[in-house]
Write a protein that holds these residues in place. Structure first.
Motif, mmCIF file in Angstrom:
data_model
loop_
_atom_site.group_PDB
_atom_site.id
_atom_site.type_symbol
_atom_site.label_atom_id
_atom_site.label_comp_id
_atom_site.label_asym_id
_atom_site.label_seq_id
_atom_site.Cartn_x
_atom_site.Cartn_y
_atom_site.Cartn_z
ATOM 1 N N GLU A 77 55.186 22.923 32.480
ATOM 2 C CA GLU A 77 53.903 22.879 31.973
ATOM 3 C C GLU A 77 52.657 22.829 32.724
ATOM 4 N N GLN A 78 51.748 22.624 32.069
ATOM 5 C CA GLN A 78 50.372 22.810 32.828
ATOM 6 C C GLN A 78 50.219 21.673 33.974
ATOM 7 N N ARG A 79 49.788 21.787 35.019
ATOM 8 C CA ARG A 79 49.364 20.710 36.117
ATOM 9 C C ARG A 79 47.989 20.487 35.766
ATOM 10 N N LEU A 80 47.636 19.261 35.803
ATOM 11 C CA LEU A 80 46.132 19.044 35.717
ATOM 12 C C LEU A 80 45.526 18.686 36.812
ATOM 13 N N ARG A 81 44.101 18.900 37.260
ATOM 14 C CA ARG A 81 43.669 18.503 38.409
ATOM 15 C C ARG A 81 42.623 17.350 37.842
ATOM 16 N N ALA A 82 42.236 16.378 38.919
ATOM 17 C CA ALA A 82 41.320 15.297 38.717
ATOM 18 C C ALA A 82 40.068 15.930 38.555
ATOM 19 N N ASP A 83 39.215 15.399 37.440
ATOM 20 C CA ASP A 83 37.625 16.044 37.500
ATOM 21 C C ASP A 83 36.798 15.435 38.581
ATOM 22 N N ALA A 84 36.646 16.380 39.531
ATOM 23 C CA ALA A 84 36.108 15.949 40.750
ATOM 24 C C ALA A 84 35.614 17.330 41.022
ATOM 25 N N VAL A 85 34.226 17.467 41.418
ATOM 26 C CA VAL A 85 33.433 18.555 41.973
ATOM 27 C C VAL A 85 33.999 18.696 43.691
ATOM 28 N N THR A 86 34.356 19.972 43.925
ATOM 29 C CA THR A 86 35.237 20.060 44.966
ATOM 30 C C THR A 86 34.575 21.399 45.463
ATOM 31 N N GLU A 87 33.683 22.181 44.887
ATOM 32 C CA GLU A 87 33.060 23.508 45.212
ATOM 33 C C GLU A 87 31.564 22.902 45.449
ATOM 34 N N GLU A 88 31.138 23.829 46.629
ATOM 35 C CA GLU A 88 29.614 23.576 47.018
ATOM 36 C C GLU A 88 29.039 25.106 46.570
ATOM 37 N N ASN A 89 27.671 25.022 46.669
ATOM 38 C CA ASN A 89 26.926 26.029 46.208
ATOM 39 C C ASN A 89 27.164 26.891 47.593
ATOM 40 N N ARG A 90 27.665 28.290 46.860
ATOM 41 C CA ARG A 90 27.908 29.517 48.031
ATOM 42 C C ARG A 90 27.389 30.374 47.478
ATOM 43 N N ARG A 91 26.066 30.419 46.781
ATOM 44 C CA ARG A 91 25.700 31.701 46.160
ATOM 45 C C ARG A 91 25.552 32.548 47.037
ATOM 46 N N ASP A 92 24.635 32.706 48.094
ATOM 47 C CA ASP A 92 24.373 33.714 48.958
ATOM 48 C C ASP A 92 25.492 34.661 49.418
ATOM 49 N N GLU A 93 26.719 33.835 49.560
ATOM 50 C CA GLU A 93 27.783 34.484 49.958
ATOM 51 C C GLU A 93 28.516 35.307 48.814
ATOM 52 N N LEU A 94 28.464 34.630 47.814
ATOM 53 C CA LEU A 94 28.990 35.220 46.484
ATOM 54 C C LEU A 94 28.288 36.341 45.769
ATOM 55 N N GLN A 95 27.123 36.327 46.061
ATOM 56 C CA GLN A 95 26.263 37.417 45.612
ATOM 57 C C GLN A 95 26.192 38.627 46.339
ATOM 58 N N LYS A 96 26.664 38.500 47.768
ATOM 59 C CA LYS A 96 26.648 39.677 48.439
ATOM 60 C C LYS A 96 27.273 41.182 47.990
ATOM 61 N N PRO A 97 28.601 41.002 47.266
ATOM 62 C CA PRO A 97 29.031 42.269 46.689
ATOM 63 C C PRO A 97 28.457 42.492 45.444
ATOM 64 N N ALA A 98 27.223 41.772 44.866
ATOM 65 C CA ALA A 98 26.433 42.256 43.787
ATOM 66 C C ALA A 98 25.564 43.442 43.937
ATOM 67 N N PRO A 99 25.750 44.445 43.316
ATOM 68 C CA PRO A 99 24.675 45.542 43.558
ATOM 69 C C PRO A 99 23.115 45.135 43.338
ATOM 70 N N SER A 100 22.914 44.180 42.427
ATOM 71 C CA SER A 100 21.407 43.667 42.227
ATOM 72 C C SER A 100 21.433 42.353 42.079
ATOM 73 N N VAL A 101 20.628 41.483 42.780
ATOM 74 C CA VAL A 101 20.203 40.137 42.523
ATOM 75 C C VAL A 101 18.843 39.726 42.666
ATOM 76 N N GLU A 102 18.360 39.116 42.009
ATOM 77 C CA GLU A 102 16.785 38.613 42.075
ATOM 78 C C GLU A 102 16.648 37.197 41.649
ATOM 79 N N ASP A 103 15.959 36.449 42.280
ATOM 80 C CA ASP A 103 15.689 34.944 42.262
ATOM 81 C C ASP A 103 16.940 34.345 41.765
ATOM 82 N N GLY A 104 18.060 34.728 42.335
ATOM 83 C CA GLY A 104 19.290 33.759 42.146
ATOM 84 C C GLY A 104 20.150 34.306 40.893
#
Lengths: 482, 95
Positions: B59-86
């Motif tokens: 059966e599907q295991r469920l996770r608690a409803d908690a925010v565990t990720e922080e904003n890593r936008r800069d890092e995650l957008q590095k591979p993108a060919p084109s970004v502007e203003d986020g």
């Protein structure tokens, strides 16, 4: 020929969880673009979804709230289509085995009657991101903060015939989900979005015509207008002998018309298949019972109780229970001043008008339940006339203290002392002897008008504080006895 | 089940695959053979067999409803060919 409109609605409801449906990224409206989109939401290679227990619970709460059958074993599927705001190239949804199965939702209409709407299903899925077309010349900007927001898609049978029924359903649905606390239901922010499937057929026919789907209508008023516009468009085509094309359309509020979204048609083959990254959701009877036990009192039950316990009309009760905050405000005020009808009148009259004017919810009302109860108590015991009551209400709204403090500070006590009132009447009569003579010579219909004149003068002289019932009595007696 | 080149072109469009004209015939033939294999499988009598949505009997295991990720936008957008203003920028798509 006369036509009948046949409609079914699909509502996408964003669930008010803290985190996304399949990731631990924050699920909050209005953050900086892509600041709440983690690797799972972006569909990075190798990322795996893990289901949020609160999203499951909320879906079950909704199902129990409409007495639907709960799918004890439900399955996620991939809905495949290509669009930049859907990074994985598929949306994780539930197609074959939804978590909420058939049910019936009793929708209260404005005349107090109930209108049953058959719910086909409600299923869990993830929201897509947002595309911005007007900001970057020649390019589209993509914000994936919304990607992975938990959605409950609620689908009805084609049970609607009028826009009024559709709006009543949406309002009742809005009320239900805010009672359950599973969504803020904010249509302007997209927390509750409505798709309308609409077709026409000759009145009396029992087959269905070809339907169109109007996507993402985002206010109650636009739902009404979109239905009117699309009904008129289809009717015109049908009367000219043109057949309706089954397609997706958008409602354009500026032009008050619907128009075709052609690009969606090419991709209208979603090639659903079971999502291999997620296992079946299995719910036990114990779990479902525990969710049922924890349900709050829902609008329908509360409405019945208000009618029985407080002797309110169907109409007043329906309005008061429409939001949990309204209902809580009412009950708090009634415990402090046992005049339910008067409290209801003030809430649905002056208080609602003031809140609407300022555009604030009842939870932020500057007039708190104890203030309103204090005001109603002073009207009931005769301290205030209803006219003075309105002045006190305004002062309460401005934060000038409690009703008693305002009455004291402004000297607003209603004058019911017969001696003082008799003197006021005598003064006004002696200042207006011509009118007194006119009154005594006039027939009864003219006399009524002149009474109004005298009452006006007396109220003015008393700065609105004379007890109007007593004034009428004393004045009539004085005028009628020479 | 014979498949036409139009069917293949439609599936390719939905999947955003580009199939060169000169290979179309070959792809259509191979496509047909895959479907023939599936058609053969479909002849198996599956009456009374519950469709299997997942090979794991779990059966599907469920996770608690908690925010565990922080904003890593800069890092995650590095591979993108084109970004502007986020925002990620992509070729214009509009309805």
């Amino acid at each position: 020929m006369s036509w009948e409109t046949v409609m079914g609605l699909e509502v996408h409801l964003q669930l008010a969880t803290a985190s996304k449906i399949f990731s631990g990224a924050a699920n909050k409206f209005g953050a900086d673009p892509n600041s709440q989109a983690c690797a799972v939401d972006l569909g990075m290679p190798g990322m795996l979804p893990v289901l949020n227990e609160q999203a499951v619970r909320y879906a079950v709460m909704f199902g129990l709230g409409i007495d639907a059958r709960i799918g004890k074993r439900s399955i996620f599927d991939r809905k495949n289509y290509f669009y930049p705001d859907l990074p994985k190239g598929y949306q994780v949804s539930q197609f074959f085995e939804p978590i909420v199965c058939e049910g019936v939702f009793q929708v209260p209409l404005s005349d107090g009657s109930l209108f049953p709407i058959r719910i086909t299903r409600a299923h869990l899925e993830e929201d897509a991101g947002k595309s911005v077309h007007d900001r970057f010349p020649g390019q589209t900007g993509v914000d994936l903060n919304r990607a992975g927001t938990p959605l409950l898609e609620i689908v009805t049978e084609p049970d609607f015939r009028t826009a009024e029924q559709a709006v009543a359903y949406l309002k009742a649905l809005h009320s239900l989900v805010t009672y359950l606390g599973i969504s803020d239901g904010n249509m302007a922010e997209g927390s509750m979005r409505c798709d309308i499937n609409l077709s026409l057929r000759p009145t009396g026919s029992d087959s269905y015509g070809t339907r169109t789907e109007i996507k993402n209508v985002n206010s109650f008023r636009f739902v009404e207008k979109a239905i009117a516009a699309e009904t008129a468009r289809q009717q015109e085509l049908l009367e000219d002998g043109v057949s309706i094309v089954q397609e997706t359309r958008l409602y354009d509020a500026d032009r008050d018309e619907t128009r075709s979204m052609r690009s969606k048609e090419v991709a209208n083959d979603y090639r659903y298949f079971p999502e291999p990254d997620l296992l079946p959701i299995v719910l036990t009877d114990d779990y479902i019972d525990s969710v049922r036990q924890a349900l709050p009192e829902l609008p329908a039950a509360k409405r019945e109780r208000f009618i029985a316990q407080y002797q309110l009309s169907d109409y007043d009760a329906a309005l008061l229970v429409s939001s949990p905050d309204m209902a809580a405000y009412f009950e708090k005020a009634v415990t402090l001043c046992d005049e339910p009808k008067a409290i209801a009148n003030w809430m649905l009259g002056d208080l609602s008008a003031a809140l609407n004017k300022e555009g604030i919810p009842v939870s932020q009302s500057p007039v708190e339940p104890q203030n309103l109860a204090g005001l109603v108590a002073r009207i009931t015991d005769g301290t205030l006339s209803s006219k003075l009551g309105k002045q006190v209400f305004e002062a309460l709204w401005q934060g000038e203290g409690s009703a008693d403090q305002i009455i004291e500070a402004r000297g607003l006590r209603q004058v019911s002392d017969t001696g003082a009132l008799e003197k006021l009447v005598a003064d006004v009569m002696s200042e207006n002897q011509d009118q007194v003579a006119q009154y005594r010579a006039a027939d009864s219909s003219k006399q009524k008008k002149l009474i109004g004149f005298f009452v006006g003068q007396i109220m003015k002289a008393s700065k609105g504080q004379a007890n109007p019932q007593l004034i009428n009595k004393i004045l009539t007696e004085a005028l009628d006895s020479d | 089940m014979p498949v036409t080149t139009e069917d293949v072109a439609q599936v390719a469009l939905l999947a955003r695959l580009s199939i060169p004209e000169e290979t179309m015939e070959d792809v259509t033939g191979r496509f047909t053979r895959v479907l023939e294999l599936v058609a053969e499988l479909q002849q198996v009598d599956t009456d009374g067999v519950v469709p299997m949505s997942n090979p794991h009997d779990m059966e599907q295991r469920l996770r608690a409803d908690a925010v565990t990720e922080e904003n890593r936008r800069d890092e995650l957008q590095k591979p993108a060919p084109s970004v502007e203003d986020g925002y990620f920028l992509v070729p214009r798509v509009i309805d």
